[in-house]
Design a protein around this motif. Structure first.
Motif: not given
Length: 412
Positions: A277-282, A259-266, A18-24, A250-257
């Motif tokens: 999709g656009a988040a560099e680090g969530t 957040s390291r992750s947004a979990d579940h997402l059903n 990997g690298g400095a950011l998660p794989l996508r 919550a997913a949108e707000v998680a990216v906005e702030i």
């Protein structure tokens, strides 16, 4: 005890670099492998992970199997005490998770934890950690959230730290704003969690991150922002339970702030998919075992992949809605239930969850300088893991170069 130094040659090795950011994107589904491959480690640290050519005669050559990084489980609810199988039976009979919330659910686990002694909790959980190690989990997250009082949350955080110190795995501890205690207003508990639990836990060195359960039976996106502000002020990263039972934004707000992750997402909608999709680090952390146990519709996984979201897979190991601690089982569910490719499932259970836990610089992939956490599987291709659900494919697991599960069968 085995020496934390050695060398193994196998028919195939998957480094999951990997690298400095998660794989996508394309990198998420690019399971580079070496056939044959080798891993060499000295003092518990990897010195070589790649082609097997040129190794000296001291390497042990396995006649079958493959090596992958140790599994990283970035979403669990350990420590807890006791099980809630009768709630599963009630859901089979037609009751919903919402119906059971209160008499069962989070408050019930809180009562069981409160009634158990510290020693009882630690003995109960150590057995579970041993089971997780046998299934190849070499690093994981521990959470609070069953304390449901200021002191109860701090007690659970102390138990988590004690469990981490006793575990063979590397463990992080997350403070979880999970449910308002009985008799408390939601906003009142958010203020206490942000203003008392987080600072006290930080002062004792008990916390590595903060999480909050955003749901109509729990907390709001405004609460997420308030808890995130307190976490960031304390120097802690934020996580978020997002859109499990219903769409909340919550997913949108998680990216906005950030957040390291947004979990579940059903129940995440197009806005959340686009944000992730656009988040560099969530990272979008998917929890298919809880979908299975709740018979819930899956998240928009295909849309997340197409949008380029970074994905992780984890167990959501808890006594109510996901009593599953096997990461190979989660791989099988992620592929068959959610439709993930095996390449995505491999990255999503190794390097990406290591990034979520802030440990990607030292584990989650097989690269020189990283800790020698790896798993020897009993098949020569990773596809065998989701192909045989219910079978434990882990022949041997190593943590820091030391075997925590002995060899079995014809493999070694």
């Amino acid at each position: 005890m085995d020496s934390p130094s050695g060398a193994l040659i196998v028919p195939r090795l998957y480094p999951c670099s990997g690298g400095a950011l998660p794989l996508r994107g394309a990198a998420l589904d690019d399971p580079v492998s070496f056939a044959p491959g080798a891993v060499v480690w000295e003092g518990g640290v990897i010195t070589h992970a790649g082609p097997a050519g040129g190794l000296g005669g001291d390497a042990q050559e396995l006649q079958g199997g493959c090596i992958v990084p140790g599994f990283v489980d970035c979403h669990t609810h350990l420590p807890f005490f006791g099980w809630r199988s009768n709630e599963f039976a009630a859901r089979l009979a037609g009751r919903s998770y919402r119906d059971l919330h209160g008499e069962g659910g989070i408050p019930r686990s809180a009562r069981m934890l409160a009634e158990a002694s510290d020693d009882e909790v630690l003995v109960f959980c150590r057995r579970l950690l041993a089971e997780m190690a046998e299934h190849g989990t070499t690093a994981l997250e521990l959470k609070t959230g069953y304390g449901l009082s200021v002191e109860g949350e701090l007690r659970q955080a102390r138990l988590a730290r004690a469990l981490a110190e006793a575990a063979p795995q590397t463990c992080t501890v997350t403070l979880l704003c999970h449910a308002a205690p009985s008799g408390w207003e939601r906003a009142e508990w958010v203020r206490a969690f942000a203003g008392e639990v987080i600072p006290a836990a930080v002062a004792e060195g008990l916390a590595d991150a903060v999480d909050i359960y955003v749901e109509d039976i729990a907390f709001t996106t405004d609460d997420l922002r308030a808890v995130a502000e307190a976490a960031h002020a304390a120097g802690l990263p934020v996580r978020c339970h997002a859109d499990q039972l219903g769409a909340s934004g919550a997913a949108e707000v998680a990216v906005e702030i950030g957040s390291r992750s947004a979990d579940h997402l059903n129940s995440t909608g197009p806005g959340g998919v686009a944000a992730l999709g656009a988040a560099e680090g969530t990272v979008a952390v998917l929890l298919p075992a809880s979908s299975l146990m709740l018979r819930a519709a899956p998240p928009p996984v295909g849309d997340l992949v197409a949008a380029g979201a970074a994905l992780a897979l984890s167990t959501d190991f808890n006594p109510g809605t996901s009593p599953v601690c096997s990461m190979p089982e989660v791989v099988a569910l992620g592929c068959s239930l959610y439709g993930l490719s095996t390449g995505v499932a491999l990255a999503a259970t190794t390097i990406n969850p290591a990034w979520v836990l802030g440990m990607h610089d030292r584990l989650g992939s097989l690269e020189p300088g990283k800790r020698a956490d790896f798993v020897v599987l009993d098949a020569e291709d990773f596809v065998a893991v989701p192909y045989r659900p219910g079978h434990n494919p882990v022949a041997r697991a190593y943590i820091g170069g030391v075997a925590v599960k002995p060899e079995v069968g014809q493999l070694l």
